[in-house]
Design a protein around this motif. Structure first.
Motif, PDB file in Angstrom:
ATOM      1  N   ARG A 193       0.855  -1.209   0.000  1.00 37.83           N
ATOM      2  CA  ARG A 193       0.000   0.000   0.000  1.00 37.83           C
ATOM      3  C   ARG A 193       0.890   1.258   0.000  1.00 37.83           C
ATOM      4  O   ARG A 193       1.789   1.395   0.845  1.00 37.83           O
ATOM      5  CB  ARG A 193      -0.894   0.005   1.220  1.00 37.83           C
ATOM      6  N   PRO A 194       0.705   2.130  -0.911  1.00 40.79           N
ATOM      7  CA  PRO A 194       1.505   3.382  -0.932  1.00 40.79           C
ATOM      8  C   PRO A 194       1.124   4.312   0.229  1.00 40.79           C
ATOM      9  O   PRO A 194      -0.027   4.310   0.655  1.00 40.79           O
ATOM     10  CB  PRO A 194       1.148   3.998  -2.287  1.00 40.79           C
ATOM     11  N   ILE A 195       2.148   5.073   0.737  1.00 35.15           N
ATOM     12  CA  ILE A 195       1.890   6.009   1.842  1.00 35.15           C
ATOM     13  C   ILE A 195       1.702   7.394   1.208  1.00 35.15           C
ATOM     14  O   ILE A 195       2.637   7.946   0.599  1.00 35.15           O
ATOM     15  CB  ILE A 195       3.065   6.019   2.824  1.00 35.15           C
ATOM     16  N   ASP A 196       0.576   7.922   1.357  1.00 30.46           N
ATOM     17  CA  ASP A 196       0.277   9.225   0.781  1.00 30.46           C
ATOM     18  C   ASP A 196       0.744  10.382   1.692  1.00 30.46           C
ATOM     19  O   ASP A 196       1.097  11.465   1.217  1.00 30.46           O
ATOM     20  CB  ASP A 196      -1.231   9.362   0.518  1.00 30.46           C
ATOM     21  N   ASP A 197       0.768  10.134   2.990  1.00 34.09           N
ATOM     22  CA  ASP A 197       1.143  11.199   3.929  1.00 34.09           C
ATOM     23  C   ASP A 197       2.276  10.674   4.782  1.00 34.09           C
ATOM     24  O   ASP A 197       2.052   9.962   5.756  1.00 34.09           O
ATOM     25  CB  ASP A 197      -0.066  11.591   4.778  1.00 34.09           C
ATOM     26  N   PRO A 198       3.501  11.015   4.456  1.00 29.00           N
ATOM     27  CA  PRO A 198       4.636  10.502   5.237  1.00 29.00           C
ATOM     28  C   PRO A 198       4.610  10.998   6.676  1.00 29.00           C
ATOM     29  O   PRO A 198       5.138  10.340   7.568  1.00 29.00           O
ATOM     30  CB  PRO A 198       5.848  11.012   4.475  1.00 29.00           C
TER      31      PRO A 198
END
Length: 266
Positions: free
Chosen positions: A191-196
């Motif tokens: 799952r990609p992290i949109d908000d680091p």
């Protein structure tokens, strides 16, 4: 034989065999030359004819008005016949004596003198009638004959017809069953992290490793012995009808004259 019976007492009475069956009527009495006692008697054993059968009195016993001799009926009837109108020769006497000796009787040793009645002392062996006047010795107004036949008695017998055994044995058979099995597999989700900024930064960059244990199911066959059926065996009787054929004998009585023809009856 009882010594108080005279020849006249015997004539006209019956001779019985050892079982008490009637053989025939006494027609003549023969006296012993030495003792003057009855030694032989002659018997009519048939319906017609002038031939008679000699029967020794040795070993006989009185049976009321008759006498019983130690022979069966067939032995007496098959004995050599004599002519009723003449005296017995020594040769004939010897033949008859030997016949009864061969059929279980004691041999009669004395000579005999032909008599139809009482032997008068001092007169020698001359015949005198002992029958009633006008009535021939040994003849009767009626004759009775017993007719016999075989009776069939059919029974049953029990015998072995076969054997049976109840035998239990073990046999093997193949089985084919479908069993659902469960196992574990790895599934990777990226799952990609949109908000680091939302991810904590506690972890340092570097190598790491995580381990997983995977499980799977395999078929396991176990066996146990269980009762599944009870077998009872018992015998039962069965009755059926069976047709029986055979042959049985019976006697037939026919009346005939001296020529072998049926006599004329009134």
């Amino acid at each position: 034989m009882a010594r108080d019976r005279t020849p006249a007492d015997l004539i006209g009475h019956n001779v019985l065999d050892q079982e008490g069956h009637n053989v025939g009527k006494i027609n003549q009495v023969y006296l012993d030359d030495n003792t003057d006692q009855p030694s032989w008697v002659s018997v009519h054993t048939g319906l017609f004819g002038r031939h008679e059968t000699l029967v020794p009195l040795q070993g006989s016993q009185p049976a009321e008005e008759d006498i019983r001799v130690p022979y069966d009926k067939s032995t007496v009837k098959d004995a050599p016949h004599i002519d009723a109108d003449r005296h017995i020769s020594p040769e004939e006497e010897e033949t008859v004596r030997e016949y009864y000796a061969q059929h279980g009787g004691p041999p009669v040793q004395s000579q005999i003198a032909a008599q139809e009645g009482r032997h008068v002392a001092g007169e020698g062996p001359g015949p005198q009638t002992a029958a009633p006047s006008g009535a021939p010795a040994g003849e009767t107004d009626d004759v009775s004959v017993t007719r016999s036949e075989e009776r069939v008695d059919i029974g049953v017998e029990r015998r072995e017809s076969g054997r049976a055994r109840l035998h239990k044995y073990v046999e093997s058979e193949q089985f084919d069953e479908t069993v659902p099995l469960h196992h574990e597999e790895l599934q990777v989700d990226r799952r990609p992290i949109d908000d680091p900024s939302a991810v904590p930064r506690d972890e340092q960059m570097g190598e790491s490793e995580e381990s997983f244990t995977l499980y799977e199911e395999r078929p396991v066959v176990s066996k146990e012995q269980v009762p599944v059926e009870e077998v009872h065996v018992r015998k039962r009787g069965v009755t059926h009808d069976e047709h029986v054929r055979g042959e049985r004998r019976r006697e037939r009585i026919e009346l005939e004259d001296e020529e072998g023809e049926p006599p004329t009856t009134g």
